[in-house]
Write an enzyme that holds these catalytic residues in place. Structure first.
Site, PDB file in Angstrom:
ATOM      1  N   SER A  14       0.808  -1.224   0.000  1.00 31.06           N
ATOM      2  CA  SER A  14       0.000   0.000   0.000  1.00 31.06           C
ATOM      3  C   SER A  14       0.841   1.275   0.000  1.00 31.06           C
ATOM      4  O   SER A  14       1.838   1.394   0.713  1.00 31.06           O
ATOM      5  CB  SER A  14      -0.933   0.021   1.211  1.00 31.06           C
ATOM      6  OG  SER A  14      -1.661   1.233   1.254  1.00 31.06           O
ATOM      7  N   THR A  61      -9.393  -1.904   3.849  1.00 33.50           N
ATOM      8  CA  THR A  61      -9.285  -2.384   2.477  1.00 33.50           C
ATOM      9  C   THR A  61      -9.567  -3.880   2.419  1.00 33.50           C
ATOM     10  O   THR A  61     -10.017  -4.483   3.408  1.00 33.50           O
ATOM     11  CB  THR A  61      -7.909  -2.026   1.870  1.00 33.50           C
ATOM     12  OG1 THR A  61      -7.930  -2.302   0.470  1.00 33.50           O
ATOM     13  CG2 THR A  61      -6.775  -2.788   2.538  1.00 33.50           C
ATOM     14  N   LYS A  65     -13.968  -4.612   3.984  1.00 37.08           N
ATOM     15  CA  LYS A  65     -14.847  -3.446   3.854  1.00 37.08           C
ATOM     16  C   LYS A  65     -16.293  -3.738   4.251  1.00 37.08           C
ATOM     17  O   LYS A  65     -17.036  -2.819   4.603  1.00 37.08           O
ATOM     18  CB  LYS A  65     -14.798  -2.902   2.425  1.00 37.08           C
ATOM     19  CG  LYS A  65     -13.455  -2.296   2.059  1.00 37.08           C
ATOM     20  CD  LYS A  65     -13.471  -1.727   0.651  1.00 37.08           C
ATOM     21  CE  LYS A  65     -12.104  -1.152   0.290  1.00 37.08           C
ATOM     22  NZ  LYS A  65     -12.108  -0.552  -1.066  1.00 37.08           N
ATOM     23  N   ASN A  86     -14.871   2.084   4.110  1.00 37.58           N
ATOM     24  CA  ASN A  86     -13.411   2.055   3.964  1.00 37.58           C
ATOM     25  C   ASN A  86     -12.715   3.079   4.859  1.00 37.58           C
ATOM     26  O   ASN A  86     -11.490   3.143   4.881  1.00 37.58           O
ATOM     27  CB  ASN A  86     -13.009   2.287   2.506  1.00 37.58           C
ATOM     28  CG  ASN A  86     -13.080   3.748   2.111  1.00 37.58           C
ATOM     29  OD1 ASN A  86     -14.153   4.352   2.158  1.00 37.58           O
ATOM     30  ND2 ASN A  86     -11.956   4.334   1.735  1.00 37.58           N
ATOM     31  N   ASP A 101     -14.081   6.038  -0.539  1.00 32.75           N
ATOM     32  CA  ASP A 101     -13.816   5.517  -1.885  1.00 32.75           C
ATOM     33  C   ASP A 101     -14.813   6.097  -2.880  1.00 32.75           C
ATOM     34  O   ASP A 101     -14.468   6.397  -4.028  1.00 32.75           O
ATOM     35  CB  ASP A 101     -13.938   3.990  -1.905  1.00 32.75           C
ATOM     36  CG  ASP A 101     -12.696   3.291  -1.393  1.00 32.75           C
ATOM     37  OD1 ASP A 101     -11.622   3.920  -1.373  1.00 32.75           O
ATOM     38  OD2 ASP A 101     -12.792   2.105  -1.023  1.00 32.75           O
ATOM     39  N   GLY A 125     -16.515  -7.647 -10.633  1.00 35.02           N
ATOM     40  CA  GLY A 125     -16.425  -7.898  -9.201  1.00 35.02           C
ATOM     41  C   GLY A 125     -17.726  -7.574  -8.493  1.00 35.02           C
ATOM     42  O   GLY A 125     -18.587  -6.868  -9.045  1.00 35.02           O
ATOM     43  N   GLY A 128     -17.034  -5.138  -1.757  1.00 34.68           N
ATOM     44  CA  GLY A 128     -17.289  -3.804  -1.233  1.00 34.68           C
ATOM     45  C   GLY A 128     -16.937  -2.698  -2.204  1.00 34.68           C
ATOM     46  O   GLY A 128     -17.678  -1.713  -2.332  1.00 34.68           O
ATOM     47  N   LEU A 211      -9.087  -0.318 -10.503  1.00 34.27           N
ATOM     48  CA  LEU A 211      -8.917   0.276  -9.177  1.00 34.27           C
ATOM     49  C   LEU A 211      -7.566  -0.062  -8.554  1.00 34.27           C
ATOM     50  O   LEU A 211      -7.116   0.641  -7.646  1.00 34.27           O
ATOM     51  CB  LEU A 211     -10.041  -0.174  -8.237  1.00 34.27           C
ATOM     52  CG  LEU A 211     -11.475   0.197  -8.616  1.00 34.27           C
ATOM     53  CD1 LEU A 211     -12.405  -0.064  -7.424  1.00 34.27           C
ATOM     54  CD2 LEU A 211     -11.612   1.628  -9.085  1.00 34.27           C
ATOM     55  N   TYR A 213      -3.648   0.041  -8.240  1.00 38.97           N
ATOM     56  CA  TYR A 213      -2.681   1.068  -8.630  1.00 38.97           C
ATOM     57  C   TYR A 213      -1.245   0.556  -8.598  1.00 38.97           C
ATOM     58  O   TYR A 213      -0.313   1.288  -8.951  1.00 38.97           O
ATOM     59  CB  TYR A 213      -2.818   2.303  -7.731  1.00 38.97           C
ATOM     60  CG  TYR A 213      -2.656   2.009  -6.257  1.00 38.97           C
ATOM     61  CD1 TYR A 213      -1.405   1.984  -5.658  1.00 38.97           C
ATOM     62  CD2 TYR A 213      -3.772   1.737  -5.470  1.00 38.97           C
ATOM     63  CE1 TYR A 213      -1.263   1.696  -4.312  1.00 38.97           C
ATOM     64  CE2 TYR A 213      -3.636   1.443  -4.122  1.00 38.97           C
ATOM     65  CZ  TYR A 213      -2.382   1.429  -3.549  1.00 38.97           C
ATOM     66  OH  TYR A 213      -2.239   1.127  -2.215  1.00 38.97           O
TER      67      TYR A 213
END
Length: 258
Positions: A14, A61, A65, A86, A101, A125, A128, A211, A213
């Site tokens: 993260s 995360t 969630k 979140n 989010d 998906g 959450g 989503l 990264y």
């Protein structure tokens, strides 16, 4: 000095600590941000020791969630409608849940000047994050939203009855969509060599949003780019939601105090 942080599973990748701690330092905010890698059976103890550890707030995360909801005293709109949280603010005797989010996703679309009104959208998906994106797209007046999941029967329990939900194996007509959003961890740091779906045929100028990264350009985004799509990763969403969370914690922490 107050502690803030991120709870999740296998989340050492993260970038949140860097984003938060840089912001705290720049703005003279007496907070520190750290990672809390937790197994599900460790969440109880984490919650019980919030005050002892001087934790003023935390982000949530994958995969917690929805799990976190049972620990909250209040859930603020739109998190209550979404059914996923979140961001949690720790008050003297309450835990307040938010969904930053939702804000981060909307602001990221604004940043890239993407207007999704009347768009046909595909969400990959059903967790959450997917619920958050679904309600954000509804708020932005997307014309049609379809969800694909590995377990559509389970997914139908999480969404409104009118939502179109398909098995991810059965959706192969991707050229009908203006926006495709990956809300799964597939393609992210723990699944770098995988793609959640094949993008063999997509609409010209389709927007493909992952989503994840890390890596900056997942296999999904690479394939999308090769097929002429405008691609976005989750970095701007992460930053915008972080700033929103900090605002909530400052409101509760510096002004409200303990």
């Amino acid at each position: 000095m107050y502690t803030t942080g991120l709870i999740g599973k296998n989340i050492n990748y993260s970038e949140s600590p860097e984003i938060h701690n840089n912001y705290y330092k720049k703005n003279n905010i007496p907070f520190f941000y750290k990672i809390f890698n937790l197994k599900q059976d460790q969440i109880d103890d984490f919650i019980k020791n919030l005050h002892k550890n001087n934790i003023k707030g935390f982000n949530v995360t994958i995969p917690y969630k929805e799990t976190i909801l049972q620990y909250l005293n209040d859930i603020v709109y739109p998190a209550d409608k979404i059914g996923a949280v979140n961001t949690v603010a720790v008050q003297e005797d309450k835990l307040i849940g938010y969904n930053t989010d939702y804000i981060g996703f909307i602001k990221s679309l604004q940043y890239y000047n993407i207007q999704v009104k009347n768009f046909k959208c595909l969400i990959i998906g059903s967790g959450g994050s997917a619920k958050c994106i679904y309600y954000a797209l509804k708020e932005l007046n997307a014309r049609d939203i379809c969800i694909v999941s590995r377990n559509p029967e389970k997914a139908r329990l999480k969404f409104e009855k009118k939502v179109k939900i398909l098995n991810i194996k059965d959706e192969n007509k991707l050229d009908r969509y203006d926006l495709i959003v990956n809300c799964t961890p597939i393609g992210g740091p723990n699944f770098k060599e995988q793609k959640p779906i094949e993008l063999k045929e997509i609409k010209k100028n389709c927007v493909v949003y992952d989503l994840n990264y890390t890596p900056k350009r997942s296999k999904l985004l690479k394939e999308a780019k090769e097929n002429g799509a405008f691609i976005i990763n989750g970095e701007k969403m992460l930053i915008f939601q972080a700033y929103s969370a900090i605002g909530l914690w400052c409101l509760n922490g510096i002004k409200g105090g303990r």
